[in-house]
Design an enzyme around this catalytic site. Structure first.
Site, PDB file in Angstrom:
ATOM      1  N   HIS A  24     -10.012   8.769  -5.375  1.00  0.00           N
ATOM      2  CA  HIS A  24     -10.260   9.681  -6.482  1.00  0.00           C
ATOM      3  C   HIS A  24     -11.291   9.208  -7.382  1.00  0.00           C
ATOM      4  O   HIS A  24     -11.293   9.177  -8.665  1.00  0.00           O
ATOM      5  CB  HIS A  24      -8.771   9.837  -6.888  1.00  0.00           C
ATOM      6  N   HIS A  78       6.133   2.075  -5.955  1.00  0.00           N
ATOM      7  CA  HIS A  78       5.400   2.837  -6.508  1.00  0.00           C
ATOM      8  C   HIS A  78       5.029   4.397  -5.913  1.00  0.00           C
ATOM      9  O   HIS A  78       4.886   4.371  -4.726  1.00  0.00           O
ATOM     10  CB  HIS A  78       3.927   2.172  -6.757  1.00  0.00           C
ATOM     11  N   GLU A  80       2.815   6.661  -6.366  1.00  0.00           N
ATOM     12  CA  GLU A  80       1.489   7.434  -6.104  1.00  0.00           C
ATOM     13  C   GLU A  80       1.074   7.629  -4.529  1.00  0.00           C
ATOM     14  O   GLU A  80       1.619   6.639  -3.797  1.00  0.00           O
ATOM     15  CB  GLU A  80       0.270   6.511  -6.840  1.00  0.00           C
ATOM     16  N   ASP A  82      -0.993   7.221  -2.280  1.00  0.00           N
ATOM     17  CA  ASP A  82      -1.416   6.309  -1.442  1.00  0.00           C
ATOM     18  C   ASP A  82      -0.480   5.381  -0.767  1.00  0.00           C
ATOM     19  O   ASP A  82      -0.842   4.912   0.207  1.00  0.00           O
ATOM     20  CB  ASP A  82      -2.567   5.522  -2.102  1.00  0.00           C
ATOM     21  N   HIS A 145       1.191   0.556 -11.869  1.00  0.00           N
ATOM     22  CA  HIS A 145       0.074   1.472 -12.599  1.00  0.00           C
ATOM     23  C   HIS A 145       0.631   2.723 -13.204  1.00  0.00           C
ATOM     24  O   HIS A 145      -0.040   3.248 -13.903  1.00  0.00           O
ATOM     25  CB  HIS A 145      -0.914   1.629 -11.253  1.00  0.00           C
ATOM     26  N   ASP A 164       0.280  -2.235  -6.816  1.00  0.00           N
ATOM     27  CA  ASP A 164      -0.962  -2.139  -7.205  1.00  0.00           C
ATOM     28  C   ASP A 164      -1.511  -3.438  -7.989  1.00  0.00           C
ATOM     29  O   ASP A 164      -2.818  -3.675  -7.974  1.00  0.00           O
ATOM     30  CB  ASP A 164      -1.143  -0.764  -8.327  1.00  0.00           C
ATOM     31  N   TYR A 192     -11.361  -3.383  -9.070  1.00  0.00           N
ATOM     32  CA  TYR A 192      -9.958  -2.678  -8.951  1.00  0.00           C
ATOM     33  C   TYR A 192      -9.290  -2.847 -10.454  1.00  0.00           C
ATOM     34  O   TYR A 192      -8.889  -1.839 -10.905  1.00  0.00           O
ATOM     35  CB  TYR A 192      -9.297  -3.332  -8.068  1.00  0.00           C
ATOM     36  N   HIS A 225      -2.635  -3.310  -1.978  1.00  0.00           N
ATOM     37  CA  HIS A 225      -4.246  -2.999  -1.654  1.00  0.00           C
ATOM     38  C   HIS A 225      -4.942  -4.428  -1.263  1.00  0.00           C
ATOM     39  O   HIS A 225      -4.798  -5.254  -2.075  1.00  0.00           O
ATOM     40  CB  HIS A 225      -4.863  -2.290  -2.549  1.00  0.00           C
TER      41      HIS A 225
HETATM   42 FE1  FEO Z   1      -1.434   3.607  -8.368  1.00  0.00          FE
HETATM   43 FE2  FEO Z   1      -2.382   2.256  -5.222  1.00  0.00          FE
HETATM   44  O1  FEO Z   1      -1.681   3.583  -6.395  1.00  0.00           O
END
Ligand code: FEO
Length: 395
Positions: A24, A78, A80, A82, A145, A164, A192, A225
């Site tokens: 994004h 989470h 989100e 992804d 996040h 995250d 990040y 991640h």
């Molecule tokens: Fe807040 Fe990796 O998503």
């Protein structure tokens, strides 16, 4: 897949997104991964899922270890997309699994994926789920996040699955901190932090203090991640404490764009003025570097200087984009200065100062403006501008 074992009965089953180059708007030149973890005991739990297009790969990785029907729990740390966009598909296949999230997670899942997610069972900080010998304990982590963010702690194995937080957009064959170059790892970890978590710096500090006060021993930090911190988890905890406290170096970052070279010329003489004082300086021209690279450089800088030519009485559009992005990320404790060239009425420097002040940034005034092309007198002023600001941070 070659098995990736964190501890006996705890496996990484995520996917590596080698080709991701834009998250994004954040440039991810080294790709990323979406980490999911499978914990197998008398009962089996999957912690997090992956981006939708990799859902089949996640199923394949799980199926090499157990069957989807044998999943007893899916933990959603989470929402989100992804991490959650393959969840509707996974939840259908894992038809015997209870889905656990905190209340904000449940609400967000219903908003994203519909009323099927009314089946989510809500957990809160301190709740535990016994899998057999292994225990999952939950710790809500709102805004790290999103409001729904949560950590899952595997008590006996001392593994913090923190989604995250502490992550990096880094695709690699190695899954652990001692399997990748540490310099590359920390470069991606700070990028990040800058682009994803910097606005929530005070909450990060508080959350780390909370974990310390809870006396939770941590052998491994397993984010959603990038790589898993098992050799040296304290490296990333200490880095987060420094970054979120706004700890900075005697470093000045200049971010600029230019139309016909005048603002660029100003910047180069400002660099000379800074260098004359022995202060570190970095220059990034937008369109050569992007917003996400520029904000990464300013995390540990004391001063940010922003340069823009005037176009139609406004700042150059790339600077408008940069300032919109950086004010949202709320870097703390920096001094901001502004400069630029103009032809007749001006407006860029004035507009940038207004924007920075509105964001609550500390601004060095006045800014420095040059008409058309810097002449010898202007060049002296640029050198002096750099010199003066460097002296200020040395004092
Ligand atoms: Fe807040 Fe990796 O998503």
């Amino acid at each position: 897949m070659v098995k990736v074992v964190l501890k006996d009965g705890v496996n990484w089953v995520g996917v590596v997104d080698w080709n991701l180059r834009d998250f994004h708007g954040y440039s991810t030149k080294r790709g990323s991964s979406y980490n999911a973890y499978l914990i197998m005991d008398e009962k089996t739990a999957l912690v997090d899922t992956v981006k939708h297009k990799f859902g089949n790969e996640l199923v394949q990785h799980i199926s090499e270890l157990t069957s989807m029907e044998k999943l007893d729990y899916i933990i959603v740390n989470h929402v989100e997309m992804d991490h959650s966009s393959s969840l509707p598909m996974i939840a259908k296949l894992a038809k015997n699994a209870k889905i656990l999230a905190d209340q904000r997670g449940k609400d967000a899942l219903i908003k994203h994926y519909g009323s099927d997610f009314n089946r989510v069972e809500v957990v809160k900080t301190g709740d535990e789920v016994k899998l057999g010998k292994k225990t999952l304990r939950f710790l809500e982590a709102p805004m790290l996040h999103w409001p729904d963010s949560m950590f899952t702690y595997l008590v006996e194995d001392k593994i913090l699955m923190c989604n995250d937080a502490f992550g990096q957009h880094l695709a690699s064959a190695g899954r652990f901190d001692d399997e990748v170059d540490n310099h590359v790892l920390m470069e991606e970890a700070i990028k990040y932090y800058a682009n994803i978590l910097m606005p929530f710096a005070p909450l990060i500090t508080k959350k780390i203090q909370e974990v310390v006060q809870l006396g939770i021993p941590i052998d491994m930090i397993a984010p959603s991640h990038g790589i898993i911190w098992h050799k040296n988890p304290s490296q990333i905890i200490n880095a987060y404490l420094d970054w979120s406290a706004g700890k900075s170096e005697n470093k000045i970052v200049i971010v600029l764009d230019t139309m016909w070279g005048s603002t660029d010329k100003m910047a180069r003489h400002i660099v000379d003025g800074i260098k004359s004082q022995g202060v570190e300086v970095k220059l990034l021209k937008l369109r050569a570097s992007d917003n996400s690279e520029a904000v990464t450089e300013i995390v540990d800088a004391k001063v940010v200087l922003v340069g823009s030519p005037t176009i139609n009485n406004q700042m150059f559009p790339t600077l408008g984009s940069f300032l919109t992005y950086v004010t949202g990320l709320k870097p703390r404790g920096k001094l901001w200065g502004f400069f630029g060239s103009y032809g007749w009425g001006g407006g860029a420097v004035r507009g940038m100062i207004e924007m920075a002040k509105k964001a609550g940034f500390e601004v060095q005034e006045p800014g420095l403006e040059v008409k058309y092309v810097p002449d010898e007198e202007d060049i002296k002023k640029c050198f002096g501008f750099g010199q003066q600001i460097a002296q200020k941070i040395k004092a």
